[in-house]
Write a protein that holds these residues in place. Structure first.
Motif, PDB file in Angstrom:
ATOM      1  N   ASN A  12       0.762  -1.214   0.019  1.00 11.32           N
ATOM      2  CA  ASN A  12       0.094  -0.098  -0.127  1.00 11.32           C
ATOM      3  C   ASN A  12       0.775   1.060   0.041  1.00 11.32           C
ATOM      4  OD1 ASN A  12      -2.270  -1.260   0.009  1.00 11.32           O
ATOM      5  ND2 ASN A  12      -2.981  -0.984   1.998  1.00 11.32           N
TER       6      ASN A  12
ATOM      7  N   LYS B 249      -8.246   2.098  -5.908  1.00  6.09           N
ATOM      8  CA  LYS B 249      -7.355   1.956  -6.875  1.00  6.09           C
ATOM      9  C   LYS B 249      -8.225   1.413  -8.184  1.00  6.09           C
ATOM     10  CE  LYS B 249      -3.768   1.062  -3.804  1.00  6.09           C
ATOM     11  NZ  LYS B 249      -3.216   0.089  -2.813  1.00  6.09           N
TER      12      LYS B 249
ATOM     13  N   GLY C  11      -6.627  -6.015   1.292  1.00  5.57           N
ATOM     14  CA  GLY C  11      -5.208  -5.728   1.954  1.00  5.57           C
ATOM     15  C   GLY C  11      -5.640  -5.393   3.296  1.00  5.57           C
TER      16      GLY C  11
HETATM   17 MG    MG Z   1      -3.668  -3.090  -0.682  1.00  6.66          MG
END
Ligand code: MG
Ligand code: ADP
Length: 567
Positions: A428, A491, A500
């Motif tokens: 990230n 994203k 995540g």
């Molecule tokens: Mg991520």
């Protein structure tokens, strides 16, 4: 009491003092027909005895007497408080100016020359008696007045004493009220319906971070302190309350001089006089920021819980299906002749199924359905072991900086999962720095005493902190609020899964830790993972470090959420 004196009803008693008997008889003969009671004394001494035992209303006094003379008698009579009001007429030789002066000096009121004229005598005696009656009356009257004044003074003193007592009680009750208001971060205000003047209690000013002198004195001044987004609604509600007399009740945000925002619960009611005319709007305000924060943390953690269960259920079934798909792929591949063109296609299927399985593992980690194999971990070793691999993930423009503290506490967690936590945070951070920057992986020890966790349940005890910082884009409030939600991503499609941080959250949660996020738009972000210190058997928490206070499950889950901390 009536200030008009009346002459006594009884006959007035006149004392005639003369050493010569014929004079006494003469005077008595003149007075008796006028209705006076006449008493006589033949000497000064006798006169004093009469005055003492039977005080007359008037004395006719001869001057020249053997023994105690007239002057002495006058002085004695006038010198005694009880008899000084008795008027004295002195009988003098005609034209004896000297004797008259001495008589005046001794206290006599009037004089009669010898030989005594009957008419003159009666007029003078009557005049003096009338004057005495006035004198007696007024001295009684003023005595009564004096008594009344004393009585009233005493009444007043008693009343002021009682008022003082009440004022003292009021003051004490105000002290108590202020203490209670201040302690619960509450304030009271009043808006005068006539003058529109606003009055704040001192505690109200404190809630707004102001001194009592800085308190606003009208509605406009108050609205200036309200958060811009809430100002219109609050202003409207106050205006409605003033206009219609309806109760006012709402939560709104206020801006403090230090730039922070607090939540206030406001409530007001119109007070009316006996005729129902509005007199003043009386309101209370309470700082409910802590409650609001806890509420939002609770909401968030409930949402995570629900989504976790859902995701966990789906992932479980999906994982079973993947197992079936892969088993059949194996069977089919075994049946194929080597070199069969379908072989490569099947390998593609197996590859995709494997990726799908890794996704479901992440989901399962988040939903806590995965089996954990906790071991004792040295976080520094874990970071060092991954450094090379992490370095390969970075583009050249990103500098990877490990900052590892020497003596950190061991923690207890699933090794593979903790690796995944670090990996997700690093990826990230990398993604947040498309133009490059610095990525720091830091380990440190944190002894938390609860004070750092403003507005949240205290996490007291020894922790090992694993932090990943970047110098990237940072996050706005909307992103910060949702970043741990599964499938939340900013994203592009195909780039982010939004799993995540959900995974990180699940793992840290299961390991008894919590996460803090500090971020500033355009400056960068720091994710700090706090894992509780692990005490080996025989090692006592009490002797080594402050005891870890285990909060309730609810508190723990809300405490593990990111807090609104500005960088
Ligand atoms: Mg991520
Ligand atoms: P993904 O990376 O697949 O988008 P994550 O759960 O890992 O999903 O992250 C969720 C979102 O949180 C990201 O899309 C991004 O908007 C934000 N985010 C996470 N880490 C950072 C960071 N270091 N800097 C800025 N934004 C971040």
């Amino acid at each position: 009491m009536n200030p008009r004196p009346e002459l006594p009803d009884r006959r007035a008693r006149v004392l005639v003092v003369d050493d010569e008997r014929q004079n006494r008889t003469l005077l008595e003969a003149m007075l008796a027909p006028e209705g006076f009671e006449v008493v006589t004394a033949a000497s000064g001494e006798e006169a004093i005895a009469v005055v003492t035992h039977q005080p007359p209303d008037l004395i006719l006094l001869d001057l020249m007497m053997p023994g105690m003379d007239g002057y002495d008698v006058a002085r004695r009579v006038k010198g005694n408080l009880a008899t000084r009001n008795i008027p004295i007429i002195m009988i003098t030789a005609h034209g004896d100016r000297d004797a008259r002066m001495r008589g005046l000096g001794a206290g006599a009121e009037d004089f009669l020359g010898k030989p005594v004229d009957r008419a003159e005598l009666t007029v003078r005696v009557k005049n003096l008696l009338r004057l005495k009656a006035f004198g007696d009356y007024y001295s009684q009257y003023s005595e009564a007045l004096e008594q009344e004044v004393q009585q009233r003074t005493a009444d007043l003193a008693e009343r002021s004493r009682r008022l003082e007592e009440q004022a003292g009680a009021l003051l004490r009750s105000e002290e108590r009220t202020n203490y209670a208001l201040g302690g619960s971060r509450m304030g009271v205000w009043e808006l005068d319906a006539g003058t529109q003047r606003l009055t704040w209690s001192d505690t109200m000013a404190t809630v707004f971070g102001l001194t009592p002198q800085q308190a606003p004195t009208d509605v406009a001044g108050f609205l200036a302190l309200v958060h811009a987004d809430d100002r219109q609604v609050v202003g409207g509600s106050v205006a409605t309350a003033v206009r219609t007399g309806a109760d006012f009740e709402m939560d709104f945000r206020v801006l403090l001089p230090d730039g922070s925002t607090r939540w206030l619960a406001g409530r007001a009611r119109m007070m009316r006089d006996a005729d129902g005319t509005p007199v003043r709007l009386l309101g209370v305000g309470a700082d409910v920021s802590d409650r609001k924060l806890l509420e939002s943390q609770l909401r968030q953690s409930q949402k995570m819980e629900a989504v976790g269960q859902l995701a966990g259920g789906v992932a479980h079934d999906f994982n079973n299906l993947l197992t079936v798909i892969m088993s059949y792929c194996d069977l089919v591949m075994n049946d194929l002749h080597p070199g069969d063109p379908a072989h490569d296609d099947l390998l593609q299927v197996v590859g995709a199924a494997t990726s799908a399985a890794s996704l479901t593992r992440q989901l399962l980690a988040f939903s806590r359905n995965q089996v954990l194999r906790p071991t004792t971990i040295d976080v520094n070793e874990l970071v060092t072991g991954m450094e090379k691999m992490l370095g390969r993930l970075m583009q050249d423009s990103v500098e990877l900086v490990p900052l590892l503290a020497l003596d950190i506490h061991a923690v207890r967690a699933d090794h593979g999962q903790l690796e995944q936590v670090l990996m997700n945070l690093v990826v990230n951070a990398r993604d947040a720095m498309p133009k490059g920057g610095r990525l720091t992986i830091e380990t440190s020890t944190a002894e938390l005493d609860g004070s750092v966790m403003k507005g949240a349940p205290a996490e007291v005890g020894a922790y090992t902190r694993l932090a990943v910082s970047d110098t990237g884009t940072g996050m706005d409030d909307a992103t910060k609020e949702r970043l741990f939600e599964p499938f939340f991503t900013t994203k592009a499609a195909g780039k982010g899964t939004g799993l995540g941080l959900a995974t990180v959250y699940g793992i840290v949660q299961q390991s008894g830790g919590f996460i803090r996020v500090e971020t500033a738009l355009g400056k960068g972000t720091t994710f700090s993972v706090y894992l509780p210190r692990f005490y080996a058997p025989g090692e006592s928490a009490a002797s080594a470090a402050p005891t870890i206070v285990s909060a309730s499950a609810l508190m723990r889950s809300s405490a593990a959420l990111p807090r609104n901390v500005s960088a």
